[in-house]
Design a protein around this motif. Structure first.
Motif, PDB file in Angstrom:
ATOM      1  N   GLU A 170       0.158 -41.638  32.585  1.00  0.00           N
ATOM      2  CA  GLU A 170       0.219 -42.996  31.968  1.00  0.00           C
ATOM      3  C   GLU A 170      -0.344 -43.717  32.818  1.00  0.00           C
ATOM      4  OE1 GLU A 170       3.582 -46.194  30.062  1.00  0.00           O
ATOM      5  OE2 GLU A 170       4.019 -44.146  30.902  1.00  0.00           O
ATOM      6  N   GLY A 171      -1.262 -45.070  32.478  1.00  0.00           N
ATOM      7  CA  GLY A 171      -1.708 -46.066  33.468  1.00  0.00           C
ATOM      8  C   GLY A 171      -2.965 -46.594  32.792  1.00  0.00           C
ATOM      9  N   SER A 172      -3.237 -47.770  33.269  1.00  0.00           N
ATOM     10  CA  SER A 172      -4.137 -48.665  32.570  1.00  0.00           C
ATOM     11  C   SER A 172      -5.183 -48.786  33.689  1.00  0.00           C
ATOM     12  CB  SER A 172      -3.714 -50.024  32.121  1.00  0.00           C
ATOM     13  OG  SER A 172      -3.148 -50.796  33.153  1.00  0.00           O
ATOM     14  N   SER A 173      -5.133 -48.238  34.698  1.00  0.00           N
ATOM     15  CA  SER A 173      -6.310 -48.553  35.930  1.00  0.00           C
ATOM     16  C   SER A 173      -7.081 -47.129  35.973  1.00  0.00           C
ATOM     17  CB  SER A 173      -5.535 -49.008  37.195  1.00  0.00           C
ATOM     18  OG  SER A 173      -4.516 -48.128  37.703  1.00  0.00           O
ATOM     19  N   ILE A 174      -7.105 -46.275  35.353  1.00  0.00           N
ATOM     20  CA  ILE A 174      -7.749 -45.016  35.709  1.00  0.00           C
ATOM     21  C   ILE A 174      -9.126 -44.993  34.803  1.00  0.00           C
ATOM     22  CG2 ILE A 174      -7.993 -42.353  35.341  1.00  0.00           C
ATOM     23  CD1 ILE A 174      -4.501 -42.678  35.470  1.00  0.00           C
ATOM     24  N   PRO A 175     -10.224 -45.082  35.589  1.00  0.00           N
ATOM     25  CA  PRO A 175     -11.414 -45.153  34.916  1.00  0.00           C
ATOM     26  C   PRO A 175     -11.682 -43.941  34.181  1.00  0.00           C
ATOM     27  CG  PRO A 175     -11.672 -45.512  37.315  1.00  0.00           C
ATOM     28  CD  PRO A 175     -10.485 -45.138  37.057  1.00  0.00           C
ATOM     29  N   PRO A 176     -12.257 -43.966  32.808  1.00  0.00           N
ATOM     30  CA  PRO A 176     -12.267 -42.962  31.942  1.00  0.00           C
ATOM     31  C   PRO A 176     -13.313 -41.790  32.628  1.00  0.00           C
ATOM     32  CG  PRO A 176     -13.203 -44.955  30.893  1.00  0.00           C
ATOM     33  CD  PRO A 176     -12.812 -45.275  32.341  1.00  0.00           C
ATOM     34  N   ASP A 177     -14.104 -42.136  33.471  1.00  0.00           N
ATOM     35  CA  ASP A 177     -15.133 -40.889  34.031  1.00  0.00           C
ATOM     36  C   ASP A 177     -14.395 -40.261  34.675  1.00  0.00           C
ATOM     37  OD1 ASP A 177     -17.383 -41.463  32.854  1.00  0.00           O
ATOM     38  OD2 ASP A 177     -18.274 -42.790  34.521  1.00  0.00           O
ATOM     39  N   LEU A 178     -13.297 -40.637  35.443  1.00  0.00           N
ATOM     40  CA  LEU A 178     -12.417 -39.884  36.546  1.00  0.00           C
ATOM     41  C   LEU A 178     -11.344 -39.094  35.685  1.00  0.00           C
ATOM     42  CD1 LEU A 178     -11.577 -42.254  39.486  1.00  0.00           C
ATOM     43  CD2 LEU A 178     -13.305 -40.639  39.455  1.00  0.00           C
ATOM     44  N   ARG A 179     -10.983 -39.514  34.560  1.00  0.00           N
ATOM     45  CA  ARG A 179     -10.044 -39.104  33.926  1.00  0.00           C
ATOM     46  C   ARG A 179     -10.740 -37.718  32.988  1.00  0.00           C
ATOM     47  NH1 ARG A 179      -5.013 -40.218  32.081  1.00  0.00           N
ATOM     48  NH2 ARG A 179      -5.149 -42.647  32.288  1.00  0.00           N
ATOM     49  N   SER A 180     -11.941 -37.873  32.638  1.00  0.00           N
ATOM     50  CA  SER A 180     -12.655 -36.974  31.844  1.00  0.00           C
ATOM     51  C   SER A 180     -12.984 -35.950  32.990  1.00  0.00           C
ATOM     52  CB  SER A 180     -13.796 -37.549  31.260  1.00  0.00           C
ATOM     53  OG  SER A 180     -13.624 -38.402  30.190  1.00  0.00           O
ATOM     54  N   TYR A 181     -13.466 -36.374  34.059  1.00  0.00           N
ATOM     55  CA  TYR A 181     -13.763 -35.109  35.054  1.00  0.00           C
ATOM     56  C   TYR A 181     -12.526 -34.164  35.518  1.00  0.00           C
ATOM     57  CZ  TYR A 181     -15.531 -33.083  39.366  1.00  0.00           C
ATOM     58  OH  TYR A 181     -15.667 -32.150  40.164  1.00  0.00           O
ATOM     59  N   ALA A 182     -11.556 -35.108  35.719  1.00  0.00           N
ATOM     60  CA  ALA A 182     -10.044 -34.417  35.893  1.00  0.00           C
ATOM     61  C   ALA A 182      -9.812 -33.312  35.003  1.00  0.00           C
ATOM     62  CB  ALA A 182      -9.018 -35.106  36.231  1.00  0.00           C
TER      63      ALA A 182
END
Length: 952
Positions: free
Chosen positions: A766-778
């Motif tokens: 959960e969180g509103s500060s994680i860039p979508p690119d970093l989340r997708s790559y993870a």
């Protein structure tokens, strides 16, 4: 020759051909004697006698045997194997008394192998089926997680459970001790208030307790190493209803093209080179250690479908030596992982050469970041490492900006000619030849081009990127052959086919709509990927950008073509750390031997079917996975279902990977795994593999986050965990009602910790500060990393360096010795200490603000803490023992796991850089962080769900 006399009860007479006399066997102990017995033996099964073979009874006009085939004396083979030679042993049915006893029967005579092709004393090999098979590496199998072996003397309730499972009431009940089923020892632990033992994360899975005589040889390698293939359960439930009742997942976790590392003690995969491939005519399974030979060894019975098949004529012939071979020494009967050199009937066309199509972004952001210069230099330095043993490798280079830049590289030329195509809507090749060239023949022109590629576009101020059109052009060039497109881009594709728009709206982050950012923003890339897969073309994506790159969309290409995505956020080649990381990883990818034009199929014992597939591939039919390229150390998860009840005492799962090596050989890698069956829910829990279950839940969570919401993904993981532990509490421990404890089996005691790490991982948290690119790559990494790398990615490793033991950081028996791992909580941090936290992708050196100047001087060559700067760092190698030990630990951390990744090293000062400090502390998953609960609070949540499940 007369028949044997009537024997007292409990004795059996067998004819010994070498001594021309009967040997008498006590069926209750397995002991034998030459003297005629006079007293009965109890307990007993029906006595039997095998008449001596009569050579004179053979017809004089018997037809001569076929060339290459030897006749096997059935009576003698049966004499050696007993009835197990005719049929697989079943739990509860009479078993051959030649099977050795359990450990308390040390005086029993051990049975002997009959070895076709050898005579005299060499024709016998000792059978050791009574002992546990070693799970991998030839090491003796240890009991699960430090527990005593589950045989011999056992608690009363386990003995009672065994009698229920042995079906003693069947007709002709089993002789006592002949086939007593081995069970895993189960021990319940309470997690509430208990500190997790993180060192147990490296423990092997529970052993596969196969029944005696399950395999035709006694090799310690009949089961694959878990790094090749492991199952969420090491015992197979006999019914789907039992599996549903247990709430445990049933899935295979595999990395069949695992890398070979001598540093890990890996054994090379045995290769069957004689092109004799024995397969079942009905289910097409490959012969393996768990089949049964019948009819005097002339036929073999499939362990999956039960069909009788003829043994190939040359199966017992050594073609190299031109003489009979020892059947029991064949690699496919002794190893769970083998590779066949396939004959021509396994090819639809001649083996394709390795083909590399480089599509390189040369727009202004790519040039300014230094990506183009580093990429060109790395390719140039890797030309000798690219697989090209037979000089067939082909290469093409396409530069992309607002136009497509092709390069003509004719054989024998020393310079390349650039051809520019500006039409992006209808891509065409400007020249029919010399664009895709032989690496050896055109080497001078290729080297010349790579040496000046960055300089050619140095003054370009173009900011557009027609990546989609460049991919189409590369596909046109190599689609007739197949191969790999290696795409490097430093900006969002904004022109031509597949143009994308920035959609990283900060207002969506942390909301239910955030999952839309994790799905592809354009259908072009998925459609194009499927077309590539049909033409045996894979795509690897290397993404560099300081701004939004839409990893979610571009990663579709590797996902459906069996490629991989690599992300370098904020890449700047002027920082040596960035350049070294990319050059190292890119160079390893280029040098990696890959399988081409591959398909994967999993076969299983009748009644088991594959129900779902997770990983980077395209599902060509219901159970056939198409992979244009088989990259090393990429993970796949396959869910299993039981269509019918399982009747046998064990089942077999077999994965076959048909591929072309980059050296022009068509090969089949076969991974065969056997599992005992059980109808006990307690045995299912005792045999559960926590690492495999965590890998399964990881894939299911990522899948749910893309189809629903991130909240749903986190809830799925926690709910599944709660369901499992609720059933365990209610059905196994029989502790009904609410309880202050959270009971788990000892072998799953770290599963809640892994689930806690998973729901707090950057890919799902959960969180509103994680860039979508970093989340997708993870999420890309979560679904492709092999277990060895996935576990630390979910649960990082934490070491204290300032007070590490004397042997830590020095060379030991297995390389550099690492310090003991700590629990992931900030309570372990000390204000004067030096700590290392790593997850396989990044390494953090945490420096306490009260660190003494001597420590700072010895490690960083600086006079004091105040002089130290945080961020990406390259540690100096200083002339003092402590510096060398710290550098050794960092180097060991970077190379200890399979894969191409080289983690960045960050120095984190405990009182500075809030963003970097928070990033490092987010890896300490046992602590509370932002809105996410601590590990203790997570256990309370799970305990409440268990209580609700029991009450419901």
């Amino acid at each position: 020759m007369s028949q044997p006399l009537m024997l007292p009860q409990g004795w059996e007479a067998r004819w010994d051909a070498q001594s021309s006399a009967y040997i008498y066997i006590d069926q209750s102990t397995g002991q034998s004697q030459w003297e005629l017995p006079t007293n009965p033996s109890y307990p007993t099964s029906h006595p039997s006698a095998s008449p001596p073979p009569n050579p004179a009874s053979a017809p004089a006009n018997a037809a001569p045997s076929r060339h290459g085939r030897r006749q096997y004396p059935t009576a003698q083979i049966q004499q050696m194997y007993g009835s197990a030679y005719e049929a697989q042993p079943q739990v509860g049915q009479p078993q051959p008394l030649t099977a050795p006893g359990y450990p308390d029967q040390g005086g029993a005579q051990q049975p002997q192998f009959f070895t076709p092709g050898l005579g005299g004393a060499d024709a016998q090999q000792p059978a050791v089926y009574g002992s546990q098979q070693a799970p991998y590496g030839g090491a003796p199998q240890q009991p699960a997680y430090g527990q005593p072996p589950a045989y011999g003397q056992q608690p009363v309730e386990q003995i009672s459970n065994q009698f229920q499972q042995m079906n003693m009431g069947q007709k002709g009940g089993a002789a006592y001790g002949a086939d007593q089923k081995q069970l895993h020892q189960i021990q319940t632990v309470n997690l509430i208030g208990m500190q997790p033992d993180v060192s147990a994360l490296d423990s092997p899975p529970p052993p596969y307790l196969l029944p005696p005589n399950a395999a035709v040889t006694s090799s310690p390698h009949i089961q694959p190493h878990p790094s090749y293939q492991r199952c969420t359960l090491t015992s197979m439930p006999t019914t789907q209803s039992l599996l549903n009742k247990s709430k445990l997942p049933l899935a295979l976790v595999m990395a069949p093209h695992r890398s070979y590392r001598e540093s890990d003690g890996d054994e090379p995969v045995p290769v069957v080179e004689d092109a004799v491939i024995a397969r079942c005519r009905r289910c097409r399974a490959y012969i393996n250690p768990f089949v049964t030979f019948i009819e005097g060894g002339n036929r073999w019975k499939c362990c999956m479908c039960g069909l009788s098949n003829e043994v190939p004529q040359l199966f017992d012939w050594d073609q190299r030596e031109g003489k009979p071979a020892d059947r029991w020494a064949r690699k496919e009967l002794n190893h769970g992982v083998v590779e066949y050199i396939a004959p021509t009937e396994y090819m639809v066309r001649p083996p394709q050469p390795p083909v590399y199509a480089f599509v390189i972004d040369v727009s202004q952001p790519a040039i300014q970041s230094g990506m183009v210069a580093v990429a060109a230099r790395t390719i140039l330095e890797s030309l000798d490492n690219i697989p090209n043993a037979d000089n067939r490798t082909k290469i093409t280079i396409i530069a992309v900006s607002t136009s497509l830049h092709f390069f003509s590289l004719p054989a024998g030329a020393t310079e390349a000619t650039m051809l520019v195509v500006s039409d992006l809507s209808d891509v065409f090749l400007p020249k029919p030849v010399d664009l895709l060239v032989n690496l050896t023949e055109s080497r001078p022109a290729i080297e010349s081009l790579l040496g000046r590629l960055s300089d050619m576009f140095q003054d370009s101020h173009v900011v557009g990127n027609a990546l989609g059109s460049g991919l189409q052009a590369a596909h046109q060039l190599i689609s007739k052959i197949g191969g790999k497109i290696v795409c490097l881009t430093a900006s969002l594709p904004t022109m031509g086919e597949g143009a994308l728009k920035a959609r990283d709206d900060p207002k969506l982050l942390g909301t239910s709509k955030e999952s839309s950012l994790l799905n592809a923003g354009s259908s072009f890339y998925k459609t194009f990927a499927i077309e590539c897969s049909k033409q045996q073309v894979a795509v690897d994506m290397f993404l560099f950008s300081t701004t939004y790159t839409d990893v979610a969309t571009l990663s579709c290409l590797p996902r459906y073509t069996a490629g991989q995505t690599y992300l370098y956020p904020g890449f700047n080649a002027s920082r040596s750390e960035d350049a070294i990381k990319f050059a190292t990883e890119f160079g390893k990818v280029l040098a990696m031997p890959m399988g081409l034009e591959a398909v994967i199929r999993v076969r299983a014992t009748r009644g088991i079917r594959m129900s779902a597939f997770h990983g980077n591939f395209f599902i060509r039919s219901t159970d056939l996975l198409a992979l244009p390229v088989v990259p090393m150390d990429q993970n796949y998860v396959i869910e299993l279902q039981l269509e019918d009840d399982i009747k046998g005492s064990f089942v077999v799962l077999q994965t076959a990977v048909l591929h072309t090596t980059c050296y022009g050989e068509r090969r089949i890698r076969v991974v065969t795994q056997a599992m005992p069956t059980t109808d006990s829910i307690a045995e299912l829990y005792a045999s559960a593999d926590q690492v495999a279950i965590a890998t399964y839940l990881t894939n299911k969570g990522v899948e749910r986050s893309m189809s629903h919401h991130l909240d749903d993904a986190r809830n799925l993981i926690t709910n599944r965990l709660g369901e499992m532990l609720s059933v365990y509490k209610n059905q196994v421990t029989s502790a009904a009602g609410a309880s202050a404890q959270l009971a788990v089996p000892d072998n799953l005691k770290l599963l809640p910790l892994l689930c806690c790490g998973l729901v707090k991982h950057v890919g799902l948290r959960e969180g509103s500060s994680i860039p979508p690119d970093l989340r997708s790559y993870a999420q890309c990494l979560l679904t492709t990393l092999p277990c060895q790398s996935l576990v630390p990615y979910i649960h990082p490793r934490f070491y204290s360096l300032h007070n590490m033991p004397a042997e830590a950081g020095n060379m030991g028996e297995h390389g550099v010795t690492l310090p003991p791992a700590l629990n992931l909580t900030s309570e372990r941090l000390e204000r004067h200490g030096l700590f290392l936290i790593e997850d396989g992708q990044n390494i953090f050196l945490w420096v306490g603000h009260e660190a003494v100047p001597r420590l700072i001087q010895d490690v960083f060559d600086l006079p004091s803490y105040g002089e130290l700067t945080g961020g990406k760092y390259t540690l100096p190698v200083l002339d003092n023992p402590f510096s060398q030990r710290v550098n050794n630990i960092v180097a060991k951390t970077r190379e200890m796991r399979r894969g191409v990744y080289r983690p960045h090293l960050y120095v984190v000062k405990s009182d500075a850089e809030p963003a970097l400090r928070s990033w490092a502390l987010s890896l300490l998953i046992e602590d509370r962080m932002d809105h996410m609960s601590s590990y203790a609070q997570y256990l309370t949540t799970v305990k409440n769900k268990v209580g609700q499940g029991v009450l419901s």
